[in-house]
Design a protein around this motif. Sequence first.
Motif, PDB file in Angstrom:
ATOM      1  N   MET A   1      42.245  35.948  29.550  1.00 38.85           N
ATOM      2  CA  MET A   1      41.953  35.141  30.723  1.00 38.85           C
ATOM      3  C   MET A   1      42.684  35.677  31.958  1.00 38.85           C
ATOM      4  SD  MET A   1      40.186  32.623  31.622  1.00 38.85           S
ATOM      5  CE  MET A   1      40.023  31.265  32.686  1.00 38.85           C
ATOM      6  N   GLU A   2      43.942  36.077  31.779  1.00 38.14           N
ATOM      7  CA  GLU A   2      44.722  36.614  32.897  1.00 38.14           C
ATOM      8  C   GLU A   2      44.084  37.889  33.435  1.00 38.14           C
ATOM      9  OE1 GLU A   2      47.297  37.112  35.883  1.00 38.14           O
ATOM     10  OE2 GLU A   2      47.136  35.345  34.640  1.00 38.14           O
ATOM     11  N   LYS A   3      43.523  38.710  32.529  1.00 38.84           N
ATOM     12  CA  LYS A   3      42.867  39.949  32.955  1.00 38.84           C
ATOM     13  C   LYS A   3      41.652  39.643  33.826  1.00 38.84           C
ATOM     14  CE  LYS A   3      41.372  44.399  31.293  1.00 38.84           C
ATOM     15  NZ  LYS A   3      41.248  45.295  30.159  1.00 38.84           N
ATOM     16  N   LEU A   4      40.895  38.606  33.442  1.00 37.71           N
ATOM     17  CA  LEU A   4      39.742  38.196  34.243  1.00 37.71           C
ATOM     18  C   LEU A   4      40.182  37.679  35.604  1.00 37.71           C
ATOM     19  CD1 LEU A   4      37.370  36.417  31.705  1.00 37.71           C
ATOM     20  CD2 LEU A   4      36.990  38.572  32.878  1.00 37.71           C
ATOM     21  N   ASN A   5      41.245  36.885  35.634  1.00 38.67           N
ATOM     22  CA  ASN A   5      41.741  36.368  36.907  1.00 38.67           C
ATOM     23  C   ASN A   5      42.211  37.495  37.808  1.00 38.67           C
ATOM     24  OD1 ASN A   5      41.190  33.726  36.276  1.00 38.67           O
ATOM     25  ND2 ASN A   5      43.214  33.317  35.440  1.00 38.67           N
ATOM     26  N   HIS A   6      42.896  38.477  37.225  1.00 38.29           N
ATOM     27  CA  HIS A   6      43.356  39.634  38.000  1.00 38.29           C
ATOM     28  C   HIS A   6      42.162  40.400  38.559  1.00 38.29           C
ATOM     29  CE1 HIS A   6      45.658  43.065  39.298  1.00 38.29           C
ATOM     30  NE2 HIS A   6      44.857  43.850  38.586  1.00 38.29           N
ATOM     31  N   LYS A   7      41.139  40.592  37.727  1.00 41.64           N
ATOM     32  CA  LYS A   7      39.950  41.321  38.179  1.00 41.64           C
ATOM     33  C   LYS A   7      39.250  40.548  39.296  1.00 41.64           C
ATOM     34  CE  LYS A   7      35.789  43.653  36.735  1.00 41.64           C
ATOM     35  NZ  LYS A   7      34.965  44.153  35.649  1.00 41.64           N
ATOM     36  N   ALA A   8      39.150  39.239  39.155  1.00 43.15           N
ATOM     37  CA  ALA A   8      38.506  38.413  40.191  1.00 43.15           C
ATOM     38  C   ALA A   8      39.303  38.453  41.489  1.00 43.15           C
ATOM     39  CB  ALA A   8      38.347  36.980  39.700  1.00 43.15           C
ATOM     40  N   ARG A   9      40.620  38.389  41.387  1.00 36.85           N
ATOM     41  CA  ARG A   9      41.464  38.455  42.592  1.00 36.85           C
ATOM     42  C   ARG A   9      41.349  39.822  43.273  1.00 36.85           C
ATOM     43  NH1 ARG A   9      45.215  35.880  39.205  1.00 36.85           N
ATOM     44  NH2 ARG A   9      46.393  37.815  39.016  1.00 36.85           N
ATOM     45  N   THR A  10      41.309  40.873  42.466  1.00 37.77           N
ATOM     46  CA  THR A  10      41.163  42.225  43.029  1.00 37.77           C
ATOM     47  C   THR A  10      39.819  42.370  43.722  1.00 37.77           C
ATOM     48  OG1 THR A  10      42.611  43.135  41.325  1.00 37.77           O
ATOM     49  CG2 THR A  10      41.192  44.684  42.487  1.00 37.77           C
ATOM     50  N   ARG A  11      38.767  41.874  43.092  1.00 35.70           N
ATOM     51  CA  ARG A  11      37.428  41.930  43.700  1.00 35.70           C
ATOM     52  C   ARG A  11      37.424  41.180  45.032  1.00 35.70           C
ATOM     53  NH1 ARG A  11      32.213  39.748  44.115  1.00 35.70           N
ATOM     54  NH2 ARG A  11      30.568  41.191  43.464  1.00 35.70           N
ATOM     55  N   GLN A  12      38.087  40.018  45.048  1.00 34.02           N
ATOM     56  CA  GLN A  12      38.145  39.224  46.278  1.00 34.02           C
ATOM     57  C   GLN A  12      38.919  39.950  47.368  1.00 34.02           C
ATOM     58  OE1 GLN A  12      36.349  36.295  46.644  1.00 34.02           O
ATOM     59  NE2 GLN A  12      36.799  36.802  48.770  1.00 34.02           N
ATOM     60  N   ARG A  13      39.992  40.636  47.014  1.00 34.57           N
ATOM     61  CA  ARG A  13      40.745  41.423  47.998  1.00 34.57           C
ATOM     62  C   ARG A  13      39.862  42.500  48.609  1.00 34.57           C
ATOM     63  NH1 ARG A  13      45.165  43.884  44.770  1.00 34.57           N
ATOM     64  NH2 ARG A  13      45.300  45.326  46.517  1.00 34.57           N
ATOM     65  N   ILE A  14      39.066  43.156  47.764  1.00 33.03           N
ATOM     66  CA  ILE A  14      38.152  44.195  48.256  1.00 33.03           C
ATOM     67  C   ILE A  14      37.131  43.569  49.199  1.00 33.03           C
ATOM     68  CG2 ILE A  14      36.364  45.865  47.603  1.00 33.03           C
ATOM     69  CD1 ILE A  14      37.941  46.181  44.900  1.00 33.03           C
ATOM     70  N   LEU A  15      36.543  42.442  48.798  1.00 37.55           N
ATOM     71  CA  LEU A  15      35.558  41.759  49.638  1.00 37.55           C
ATOM     72  C   LEU A  15      36.157  41.320  50.974  1.00 37.55           C
ATOM     73  CD1 LEU A  15      33.597  39.518  47.114  1.00 37.55           C
ATOM     74  CD2 LEU A  15      32.687  41.410  48.462  1.00 37.55           C
ATOM     75  N   ASP A  16      37.338  40.747  50.935  1.00 32.36           N
ATOM     76  CA  ASP A  16      37.978  40.274  52.167  1.00 32.36           C
ATOM     77  C   ASP A  16      38.236  41.427  53.132  1.00 32.36           C
ATOM     78  OD1 ASP A  16      37.965  37.681  51.178  1.00 32.36           O
ATOM     79  OD2 ASP A  16      40.082  37.703  50.574  1.00 32.36           O
ATOM     80  N   GLU A  17      38.745  42.528  52.624  1.00 31.84           N
ATOM     81  CA  GLU A  17      39.027  43.680  53.485  1.00 31.84           C
ATOM     82  C   GLU A  17      37.730  44.293  54.008  1.00 31.84           C
ATOM     83  OE1 GLU A  17      41.335  45.959  55.779  1.00 31.84           O
ATOM     84  OE2 GLU A  17      42.047  44.350  54.485  1.00 31.84           O
ATOM     85  N   ALA A  18      36.724  44.415  53.145  1.00 28.89           N
ATOM     86  CA  ALA A  18      35.435  44.971  53.567  1.00 28.89           C
ATOM     87  C   ALA A  18      34.778  44.078  54.614  1.00 28.89           C
ATOM     88  CB  ALA A  18      34.522  45.160  52.361  1.00 28.89           C
ATOM     89  N   ALA A  19      34.898  42.769  54.456  1.00 25.95           N
ATOM     90  CA  ALA A  19      34.321  41.844  55.432  1.00 25.95           C
ATOM     91  C   ALA A  19      34.979  42.022  56.792  1.00 25.95           C
ATOM     92  CB  ALA A  19      34.471  40.397  54.939  1.00 25.95           C
ATOM     93  N   LYS A  20      36.289  42.164  56.794  1.00 26.10           N
ATOM     94  CA  LYS A  20      37.000  42.370  58.059  1.00 26.10           C
ATOM     95  C   LYS A  20      36.535  43.660  58.727  1.00 26.10           C
ATOM     96  CE  LYS A  20      41.568  42.740  60.054  1.00 26.10           C
ATOM     97  NZ  LYS A  20      42.972  42.921  59.868  1.00 26.10           N
ATOM     98  N   VAL A  21      36.446  44.737  57.963  1.00 29.42           N
ATOM     99  CA  VAL A  21      36.015  46.030  58.514  1.00 29.42           C
ATOM    100  C   VAL A  21      34.581  45.945  59.023  1.00 29.42           C
ATOM    101  CG1 VAL A  21      35.528  48.448  57.939  1.00 29.42           C
ATOM    102  CG2 VAL A  21      37.607  47.377  57.089  1.00 29.42           C
ATOM    103  N   MET A  22      33.691  45.305  58.256  1.00 26.16           N
ATOM    104  CA  MET A  22      32.291  45.212  58.678  1.00 26.16           C
ATOM    105  C   MET A  22      32.139  44.380  59.940  1.00 26.16           C
ATOM    106  SD  MET A  22      30.038  45.087  55.158  1.00 26.16           S
ATOM    107  CE  MET A  22      28.610  44.403  55.958  1.00 26.16           C
ATOM    108  N   ARG A  23      32.894  43.296  60.062  1.00 31.26           N
ATOM    109  CA  ARG A  23      32.804  42.479  61.276  1.00 31.26           C
ATOM    110  C   ARG A  23      33.297  43.260  62.489  1.00 31.26           C
ATOM    111  NH1 ARG A  23      34.930  38.117  57.929  1.00 31.26           N
ATOM    112  NH2 ARG A  23      33.390  36.457  57.745  1.00 31.26           N
TER     113      ARG A  23
END
Length: 195
Positions: A1-23
């Motif tokens: 479960m912790e591995k899934l949470n880590h993967k989800a958090r990492t994916r969200q970090r990528i999305l957040d940074e990409a969203a900032k760059v795209m905007r």
Amino acid sequence: MEKLNHKARTRQRILDEAAKVMRECGTESIGVASLMKRVGLTHGGFYAHFASRDVLVEAVIAQMFADSAQRLAAIVQIEDPAQRLNQLIDNYLSDVHRVTPGEGCPLPALASEMAHLPLEARTLFSQRREVVRQRLAQPLQELGNPQADRLAASILAEMVGAMALARACPDDTEASQILADSRLSVKQRAGLTSV
């Protein structure tokens, strides 16, 4: 479960940074290697989260609209339709929104690029743009405007265009005036102020 949470958090970090760059810089500014470097991860790690750059762009478009909706949550809960519409217009056509493109609505940042993206991204963008239009149409309908849907589409186009032009303007005073003029125009057409 912790591995899934880590993967989800990492994916969200990528999305957040990409969203900032795209905007701030548009879709062409999203290079996988540079994005992953900004997030502090390796280039190869990208593919554990996204099948391709196009899939990332679609996910980021969805994320940006979700972020915008979250920022407007308090405004859309206002019961009085005139006050709600006033707040939506004032919030959108504000200098705060103008100077923080990395946190703002994706419409002015991405509209000019959509025609060059894959059909899936354009379709998603169109669907989310329609949600924004409906957010404007609802208070217009509640105020009894017989052309609420058409007026909302026109108001949205003006607001997006005004924001894009204001952000492109090198002079802060002129940029602020573009937004002020558009606020007045939109509110007059919406029946919120007299001519």
